[in-house]
Structure formats: structure tokens, C-alpha cells
Write a protein that holds these residues in place. Sequence first.
Motif, PDB file in Angstrom:
ATOM      1  N   HIS A 167       0.841  -1.200   0.000  1.00 37.26           N
ATOM      2  CA  HIS A 167       0.000   0.000   0.000  1.00 37.26           C
ATOM      3  C   HIS A 167       0.876   1.248   0.000  1.00 37.26           C
ATOM      4  N   ARG A 168       0.267   2.396  -0.254  1.00 33.05           N
ATOM      5  CA  ARG A 168       0.969   3.681  -0.246  1.00 33.05           C
ATOM      6  C   ARG A 168       0.402   4.600   0.826  1.00 33.05           C
ATOM      7  N   ASN A 169      -0.298   4.042   1.793  1.00 29.13           N
ATOM      8  CA  ASN A 169      -0.924   4.867   2.811  1.00 29.13           C
ATOM      9  C   ASN A 169       0.110   5.460   3.760  1.00 29.13           C
ATOM     10  N   THR A 170      -0.213   6.622   4.294  1.00 28.43           N
ATOM     11  CA  THR A 170       0.698   7.369   5.162  1.00 28.43           C
ATOM     12  C   THR A 170      -0.080   7.929   6.351  1.00 28.43           C
ATOM     13  N   THR A 171       0.575   8.807   7.083  1.00 31.49           N
ATOM     14  CA  THR A 171      -0.092   9.478   8.201  1.00 31.49           C
ATOM     15  C   THR A 171      -1.349  10.199   7.737  1.00 31.49           C
ATOM     16  N   ARG A 172      -1.287  10.793   6.545  1.00 29.67           N
ATOM     17  CA  ARG A 172      -2.439  11.531   6.019  1.00 29.67           C
ATOM     18  C   ARG A 172      -3.652  10.616   5.897  1.00 29.67           C
ATOM     19  N   GLU A 173      -3.486   9.441   5.312  1.00 23.06           N
ATOM     20  CA  GLU A 173      -4.600   8.505   5.163  1.00 23.06           C
ATOM     21  C   GLU A 173      -5.065   7.964   6.512  1.00 23.06           C
ATOM     22  N   LEU A 174      -4.128   7.755   7.423  1.00 23.60           N
ATOM     23  CA  LEU A 174      -4.501   7.284   8.756  1.00 23.60           C
ATOM     24  C   LEU A 174      -5.363   8.314   9.472  1.00 23.60           C
ATOM     25  N   LEU A 178      -9.290   7.581  11.170  1.00 21.57           N
ATOM     26  CA  LEU A 178      -9.121   7.348  12.606  1.00 21.57           C
ATOM     27  C   LEU A 178     -10.377   6.786  13.258  1.00 21.57           C
ATOM     28  N   ASP A 179     -11.537   7.047  12.648  1.00 19.65           N
ATOM     29  CA  ASP A 179     -12.774   6.531  13.232  1.00 19.65           C
ATOM     30  C   ASP A 179     -12.762   5.008  13.309  1.00 19.65           C
ATOM     31  N   ARG A 180     -12.004   4.368  12.429  1.00 18.39           N
ATOM     32  CA  ARG A 180     -11.913   2.911  12.463  1.00 18.39           C
ATOM     33  C   ARG A 180     -11.379   2.419  13.808  1.00 18.39           C
ATOM     34  N   PHE A 181     -10.600   3.266  14.479  1.00 12.72           N
ATOM     35  CA  PHE A 181      -9.951   2.865  15.724  1.00 12.72           C
ATOM     36  C   PHE A 181     -10.600   3.498  16.954  1.00 12.72           C
ATOM     37  N   SER A 182     -11.757   4.130  16.776  1.00 14.36           N
ATOM     38  CA  SER A 182     -12.402   4.796  17.903  1.00 14.36           C
ATOM     39  C   SER A 182     -12.931   3.807  18.934  1.00 14.36           C
ATOM     40  N   ASP A 183     -13.284   2.622  18.483  1.00 15.56           N
ATOM     41  CA  ASP A 183     -13.724   1.576  19.401  1.00 15.56           C
ATOM     42  C   ASP A 183     -12.492   0.860  19.944  1.00 15.56           C
ATOM     43  N   VAL A 184     -12.075   1.217  21.142  1.00 17.37           N
ATOM     44  CA  VAL A 184     -10.840   0.677  21.706  1.00 17.37           C
ATOM     45  C   VAL A 184     -10.920  -0.834  21.841  1.00 17.37           C
ATOM     46  N   ALA A 185     -12.060  -1.327  22.264  1.00 17.26           N
ATOM     47  CA  ALA A 185     -12.195  -2.770  22.482  1.00 17.26           C
ATOM     48  C   ALA A 185     -12.206  -3.541  21.172  1.00 17.26           C
ATOM     49  N   GLY A 190      -3.641  -5.401  13.954  1.00 20.31           N
ATOM     50  CA  GLY A 190      -3.632  -5.854  12.569  1.00 20.31           C
ATOM     51  C   GLY A 190      -4.281  -4.856  11.633  1.00 20.31           C
ATOM     52  N   ASP A 191      -5.241  -4.074  12.156  1.00 19.49           N
ATOM     53  CA  ASP A 191      -5.885  -3.072  11.315  1.00 19.49           C
ATOM     54  C   ASP A 191      -4.915  -1.971  10.894  1.00 19.49           C
ATOM     55  N   LEU A 192      -3.864  -1.764  11.681  1.00 22.65           N
ATOM     56  CA  LEU A 192      -2.867  -0.761  11.327  1.00 22.65           C
ATOM     57  C   LEU A 192      -2.005  -1.204  10.148  1.00 22.65           C
ATOM     58  N   GLY A 193      -2.072  -2.491   9.808  1.00 25.01           N
ATOM     59  CA  GLY A 193      -1.288  -2.989   8.696  1.00 25.01           C
ATOM     60  C   GLY A 193      -1.611  -2.312   7.378  1.00 25.01           C
ATOM     61  N   ALA A 194      -2.772  -1.692   7.291  1.00 25.53           N
ATOM     62  CA  ALA A 194      -3.141  -0.967   6.077  1.00 25.53           C
ATOM     63  C   ALA A 194      -2.473   0.397   5.999  1.00 25.53           C
ATOM     64  N   PHE A 195      -1.754   0.790   7.068  1.00 28.92           N
ATOM     65  CA  PHE A 195      -1.145   2.122   7.110  1.00 28.92           C
ATOM     66  C   PHE A 195       0.355   2.095   7.394  1.00 28.92           C
ATOM     67  N   VAL A 196       0.820   1.111   8.167  1.00 29.25           N
ATOM     68  CA  VAL A 196       2.245   1.037   8.482  1.00 29.25           C
ATOM     69  C   VAL A 196       2.936   0.052   7.541  1.00 29.25           C
ATOM     70  N   LEU A 225      -1.172  14.645  18.084  1.00 31.84           N
ATOM     71  CA  LEU A 225      -1.647  14.050  19.336  1.00 31.84           C
ATOM     72  C   LEU A 225      -2.600  12.886  19.070  1.00 31.84           C
ATOM     73  N   ALA A 226      -3.441  12.998  18.059  1.00 36.21           N
ATOM     74  CA  ALA A 226      -4.383  11.924  17.753  1.00 36.21           C
ATOM     75  C   ALA A 226      -3.650  10.668  17.282  1.00 36.21           C
ATOM     76  N   VAL A 227      -2.685  10.834  16.383  1.00 31.12           N
ATOM     77  CA  VAL A 227      -1.929   9.683  15.887  1.00 31.12           C
ATOM     78  C   VAL A 227      -1.058   9.103  17.003  1.00 31.12           C
ATOM     79  N   HIS A 228      -0.476   9.977  17.797  1.00 27.17           N
ATOM     80  CA  HIS A 228       0.388   9.509  18.891  1.00 27.17           C
ATOM     81  C   HIS A 228      -0.392   8.669  19.892  1.00 27.17           C
ATOM     82  N   ARG A 229      -1.594   9.100  20.235  1.00 28.53           N
ATOM     83  CA  ARG A 229      -2.429   8.313  21.159  1.00 28.53           C
ATOM     84  C   ARG A 229      -2.713   6.930  20.583  1.00 28.53           C
ATOM     85  N   LEU A 230      -2.971   6.876  19.287  1.00 23.71           N
ATOM     86  CA  LEU A 230      -3.265   5.596  18.646  1.00 23.71           C
ATOM     87  C   LEU A 230      -2.030   4.688  18.655  1.00 23.71           C
TER      88      LEU A 230
END
Length: 363
Positions: A167-174, A178-185, A190-196, A225-230
Motif C-alpha cells: 500500500h501507499r498509505n501514510t499518516t495523512r490517510e490514517l 481514525l474513526d476505524r480505531f475509535s472503538d478501543v475494544a 492488525g488493522d494498522l497494517g493498512a497504514f504502516v 496528538l491523535a496519531v500519537h495516542r493511537l
Amino acid sequence: MTQREQSLGEVTAEEGATVPRQLYPEALAPELDGTPPVVGEGTPLGHTGEHRAPSAQEFLERRAAPSDDGPATWGWRGRLRRWSGGVVTPAAGPAERADRRARADIQRDFAGPRTVAFVNPKGGAAKTTAVLAAGYTFGTIRGGGVVAWDNNETRGTLGIRGQRARHRNTTRELLGDLDRFSDVAGSRIGDLGAFVRAQGDAHFDVLASDERPDVTGTIRADDFLAVHRLLQRFYRVVLVDTGNNMRAENWLAAAETADLLVVTSTVREDTGYSGLWMLDALQDAGYADLERKTLTVLADPAPSVDRHLLHDLTAVYAERTRSVHRVPFDPALATGSVVPYAGLSAATRAAWLTACAAMATAL
């Protein structure tokens, strides 16, 4: 800024030398010769003068404590042990014991996720190379749980220096997802694999900065701050490659949030001056405990360097930061292309092992 707690001591600039002023501070590690720190005259730490039998937990902790005095595996000592079939078991030499101590420091547990920001407001100060080398060192020795993040306000080069992904995703796409990760539980690493971008045998991931030429926006403090928390939810060590604009919101947010700042510089007068100017600016801005919160990595930009300049840079940074670590020139890093982790020289690996051990100790 607080008063210095320890004197500088002698500074040398031997070829390949590392000049730590506080690599093993008493508050964080035992004395190197094995003598326990003391509280008061003649009273070992933890002793009150009255005998007390160890508890079951203390017994386990003592047995589990890493040791650097096992049988040798390196050099002639290791060869003698193997040739004798284990009949002769010489103790490890000084270099091997130092390697074991450094590895144990890097593998230590932290009370929570830790963030290290690599800083110097001048381009060409080896920030990106340092982040990738540190990612490789922490990743391979800790066994993962490490991410290197390009926190450039616009476009950085961490993504093209690390191994590529499908993929070519970066911080911008992440940021846009971010709503994909709003549900902490419900969200998973593995979902971050689409961005890292996984770095293979180096056992760390890279989160690149924006790579699209048609984007004009910048990364702001709230974005950082939002990306860092994630990232802190999924990684134990977050290594931040900063841009060159120390007045940018995301740069300032990284400096404020980081548990440790690593000043990177090549052995050049301009990059060395730039790092010192940055420290002056941070001190004037009121950053607390700056000396304790920073260490320095000096990289050789060529096979040979100006020894007088090296001595001067080593001396001044040793006064301004916790410790100074020199990294030798490595042809494998000189091309500016994808870092060949397996092709790094033994000297480069050893230098980064020492530097990362100092970082882990400071964390």
C-alpha cells in the motif's frame, strides 16, 4: 533548567569512542563493577542493618536477574570453549560482557509506552537514518513492539528509506480513517497494517509522512496528538522522525510529548551548530529538565572527519546532554536509498547498540 547533578568528567575523542557522561546513572543501574549502590556510609541499598530472610518473590527476582558473566561465546575464549567441548569454559571478555549489558538494558520493561523524538532543525543531520537504525536495534533486540513515525509537517523521507509495502498509505490517510480505531475494544493492531510498513527481519514498522504531490495541507498539533495516542495503544516504543521546522505545531507537540529527545548531528560545524541552537531555543522557551531529557548521536559523514571538530562537538554536547554517542561512517547508508539492515557494518551495529542502551536507560 535545573542545576547539573553530576560533573562532566574527562571527555576524549578517540577513534570510534563513545563519550557517555551518565550512561549508567546510579539512580537507574548498579555500579559497573558489581558493587551495590550505598545509602549512607557502608549500608548497601535495601539493607537496614537487621537480617531479614528473602521472600519467595525476592528469590525469583534474584534468580531471574540477567547476568553478564556467563561463559564466553566470542573470540578466542568462545573458540576455546567450543574446541574443548565445554571442558574449558573461560568467562566472557570485557567486550562481550558490555554487549550483554547493553542488550539487557534495551530489553528492560517500561512502565508504559515510551516515545523518543529525533531532533535537529537542519536537513542532512542524519535524523531519518538514526530513526531507522534505532528502529532496527530496538526491534531486533526487543522482538517487536516498535514503530518509526515520520512526523514531518508536509513530506519526509522515512517512507522511502524504509522497506516498501504493497500500500501507499501514510499518516495523512490514517488521519482520515481514525474513526476505524475509535472503538478501543474492537480495534486491533492488525488493522494498522493498512497504514504502516513492516520492516521484515528488523521487527519494527514504519509510518510514513504524506507522499502525495497534490496535497497542500500540513500536519497540526491536534493531528500529532491523535496519531500519537493511537500508536501508544499498540506499540511499546515510538520513534519519531521530526521535520526541520521547529516552529511547526507538530514539531513542538513532538518535543513536548517525547519522553526523550535524541539530538542527531553529523560531524560538521553547520549541523553541530544547528543542534546547539535548537537546545538554546528550547531552553529559552522553558522546556524543563532539558539536560536530563536529551542525549546526542554524532554520525561520521565520511570515512575520515576533522578530529578537532569532533573533539569540540563531543565536549560541548557532553555538557548540554546526558551522553554523546559516535556512529561511524557506513557505506551502506551513504546512498540515501532503502536502508539495508542486514548490510550494516559490525561497527555500525555496535555503535547503535550502545546508543540505544543509553536511550533505554534514560527511559
